[in-house]
Scaffold this motif. Structure first.
Motif, mmCIF file in Angstrom:
data_model
loop_
_atom_site.group_PDB
_atom_site.id
_atom_site.type_symbol
_atom_site.label_atom_id
_atom_site.label_comp_id
_atom_site.label_asym_id
_atom_site.label_seq_id
_atom_site.Cartn_x
_atom_site.Cartn_y
_atom_site.Cartn_z
ATOM 1 N N VAL A 115 0.894 -1.291 -0.023
ATOM 2 C CA VAL A 115 0.149 0.106 -0.031
ATOM 3 C C VAL A 115 0.687 1.211 0.118
ATOM 4 O O VAL A 115 0.698 2.214 -0.579
ATOM 5 C CB VAL A 115 -1.228 -0.130 1.255
ATOM 6 N N PHE B 47 -7.619 -3.633 -5.696
ATOM 7 C CA PHE B 47 -7.393 -4.844 -5.024
ATOM 8 C C PHE B 47 -7.290 -5.826 -5.539
ATOM 9 O O PHE B 47 -6.150 -6.872 -5.789
ATOM 10 C CB PHE B 47 -8.270 -5.041 -3.801
ATOM 11 N N ALA C 252 -9.429 -0.836 4.630
ATOM 12 C CA ALA C 252 -9.897 0.135 3.738
ATOM 13 C C ALA C 252 -11.211 0.455 3.570
ATOM 14 O O ALA C 252 -11.695 1.713 3.409
ATOM 15 C CB ALA C 252 -9.168 -0.418 2.376
ATOM 16 N N THR D 285 -13.126 4.064 4.895
ATOM 17 C CA THR D 285 -13.404 4.983 3.810
ATOM 18 C C THR D 285 -14.902 5.529 3.832
ATOM 19 O O THR D 285 -15.223 6.507 3.459
ATOM 20 C CB THR D 285 -13.050 4.518 2.458
ATOM 21 N N ARG E 212 0.022 1.939 20.263
ATOM 22 C CA ARG E 212 1.385 1.005 20.225
ATOM 23 C C ARG E 212 1.507 0.020 21.430
ATOM 24 O O ARG E 212 0.677 0.353 22.420
ATOM 25 C CB ARG E 212 2.538 2.066 20.168
ATOM 26 N N ALA F 65 -7.214 6.744 -0.310
ATOM 27 C CA ALA F 65 -8.596 6.991 0.328
ATOM 28 C C ALA F 65 -9.046 8.423 -0.291
ATOM 29 O O ALA F 65 -10.148 8.603 -0.561
ATOM 30 C CB ALA F 65 -8.691 6.752 1.795
ATOM 31 N N ILE G 39 -12.302 9.425 -2.227
ATOM 32 C CA ILE G 39 -13.308 10.108 -1.724
ATOM 33 C C ILE G 39 -13.614 11.167 -2.519
ATOM 34 O O ILE G 39 -14.784 11.778 -2.760
ATOM 35 C CB ILE G 39 -12.988 10.492 -0.236
#
Ligand code: HEM
Length: 519
Positions: free
Chosen positions: A133, A189, A301, A305, A374, A465, A469
């Motif tokens: 990606v 994809f 994803a 989105t 994290r 994205a 959009i």
């Protein structure tokens, strides 16, 4: 009783031992957890108790933490355990720490109960999926954009209800967008031939929802007996069924692509192919691993989105002047770009008001209340001596920062021009005094806007994205009129906040009508 007592008597030592093991298994992790966290002040004692207390009041908890302890490390007790909240001032330092000290993947694996849900492929393959990606997809955007632009135009036309052609029609835009985004993302994809196949669409639309429902079910099982959950919880079987179906769907595709490559044919440019090339180079040939990698991207994803675009449309439709101003900007940019009707990345970059509306909508409706999740694999001592023990889930406040009046003046007001003003007018006061005002673009990640995360693991899919959009918004605005539905018509927005996740009211409708020829 007469039969029970001798039985008890005979098995007493074994029963006592079992009791000790069970109590120990329950108490020992709690004792360790106490030792680990006891020095970090806890914030939310008043939301302790049943999980609902936190789940439904989480926004208040994060807001209170930011208001009262924004400069100190503190702890939030959530139903899934302790979350250590890190003040913003430490984030630049923490982002520099290596992954074997402060790790993103372990954090997500723990949050998503990966030992039982098996969302993430092994570490190495997850990194391959992420890097596809980050590198191949993002670098190809300018190249694939004309095809993507045509795909968006076709998908918007095919997915918007046909009734809109004959007049105002209530549309549950969240549901429509979910399929639209799944199909459009599917173009990059798995390719245009497969992106409308039911097997792919079922996984793209339902896998995330099924996982999201499975995770809290797993967490309800006490750790000691969690491995047994899969035998009793049908929701876990549902998740694994997605995996099996997707594997059955992808295995012949993968075999066919390998044969094509061996023949020296031109290969498709999509994430499946890029992942195939990378894994093949390393001798990984198992279709299950590629299936898991593909499902991981789907999970990252599609819903993110969709919810972002839904929020943007909900925010836009309440402001007809903004809809019209964005429409005019799109027309103007397209007229000036001289493209062949498809929208290039350059044209999309120039839609600065649309970009500003997108960022303002995301500022007020971030997908998560927290960010920068994290896990500390080693103890961390920060430069000022602040100590974070190993084995902690750490995170930073996101929404509370986005609503801070010192950073975003008048934060509760939706200002569509807020970011375009900052980007294009050097005299516009900038409370953050960024060196580069392009930091206010939708895709820019800063400590003051972490809806796409922060640091080197910030969302690598955000450039794709943003394109997707903008293309969807441009197609909707150019081809449809839209207006607010009244409350009684399903037009009342009631956002859903659950734990740290935020989503738009999934049942809300917007009225759409196919546009007559406009000036
Ligand atoms: C508006 C849509 C999206 C939002 C709001 C979003 C949000 C996020 C967030 C908050 C993270 C965690 C970052 C961090 O902790 O620093 C993330 C990671 C990630 N996202 Fe997105 N995302 C979106 C779309 C996408 C898309 C379309 C893709 C793929 C094409 C994608 C792929 C990823 C990947 C692979 C990661 C993991 C990165 C890593 O761990 O290094 N995302 N995203």
């Amino acid at each position: 009783m007469d039969t029970l007592l001798p039985l008890l008597d005979r098995h007493l030592p074994a029963l006592v031992l079992a009791g000790i093991v069970i109590a120990g298994g329950y108490a020992w992790p709690r004792f360790l957890s106490y030792l680990r966290y006891c020095k970090i002040p806890v914030l939310n004692t008043k939301y302790d108790g049943p999980p609902e207390n936190f789940l439904f009041h989480s926004a208040k908890v994060y807001e209170e933490g930011y208001r009262t302890r924004r400069n100190d490390v503190h702890r939030i007790i959530a139903p899934d355990g302790e979350h250590v909240v890190i003040p913003n001032r430490y984030l630049d330092e923490l982002r520099e720490r290596p992954d074997d000290e402060v790790d993103v993947l372990t954090a997500f694996m723990k949050v998503m109960e990966n030992d039982y849900i098996h969302l993430f492929p092994c570490h190495h393959n997850t990194h391959i999926a992420n890097s596809v990606v980050k590198k191949e997809l993002t670098r190809s955007l300018a190249k694939i954009n004309p095809a993507l632009s045509r795909a968006v135009a076709e998908t918007v036309a095919s997915e918007m209800p046909a009734e809109c052609d004959s007049g105002w029609t209530p549309v549950n835009i969240n549901a429509v967008l979910l399929r639209m985004v799944a199909i459009i993302s599917g173009h990059v994809f798995v390719g245009p031939e497969l992106c409308r196949r039911p097997e792919y669409l079922d996984a793209a639309v339902n896998f995330t929802t099924d996982i999201t429902m499975a995770v809290p079910i797993v967490k309800r099982w006490t750790k000691l007996i969690r491995p047994l959950a899969k035998y009793f919880e049908p929701q876990l079987a549902k998740v694994q069924a997605h995996r099996a179906r997707m594997r059955d769907f992808l295995a012949p595709v993968i075999a066919e692509r390998k044969a094509k490559k061996a023949r020296g044919d031109t290969m498709p440019e999509d994430t499946l192919q890029w992942m195939l090339d990378k894994t093949e180079a390393e001798g990984i040939t198992d279709a299950t691993e590629l299936t898991n990698m593909q499902l991981l991207l789907t999970m990252a994803a599609i819903h993110t989105t969709t919810l972002t675009t839904t929020f943007i449309l909900h925010d836009m439709v309440a402001r007809p002047d903004v809809v019209e101003a964005c429409r005019q900007e799109i027309k103007h940019v397209l007229a000036a770009s001289g493209d062949d009707g498809s929208m290039s990345t350059h044209a999309l970059f120039n839609m600065k008001l649309v970009d500003s509306v997108m960022r303002e909508s995301q500022r007020m409706n971030p997908p998560f209340l927290d960010s920068f999740r994290r896990y500390t694999l080693k103890p961390v001592t920060l430069r000022d001596g602040t100590f974070i023990p190993a084995g902690c889930l750490i995170e930073a406040a996101n929404k509370a920062v986005l609503m801070d009046p010192d950073i975003y003046p008048d934060p509760a007001t939706f200002d569509p021009y807020r970011f375009v003003r900052l980007r294009t007018n050097a005299d516009a006061p900038d409370p953050l005094a960024y060196k580069n005002r392009e930091q206010y673009q939708f895709v820019s990640v800063t400590k003051e806007n972490m809806s796409f995360g922060f640091g080197r693991h910030a969302c690598p899919g955000r450039f794709f994205a943003a394109n997707e959009i903008k293309l969807i918004l441009a197609n909707l605005l150019l081809n449809y009129d839209l207006r607010l539905a009244a409350a009684g018509e399903g037009g009342l927005a009631k956002d859903v906040v659950l734990g740290s996740g935020v989503g738009p009211d999934p049942s809300r409708v917007i009225l759409f009508r196919k546009a007559r020829a406009r000036a």
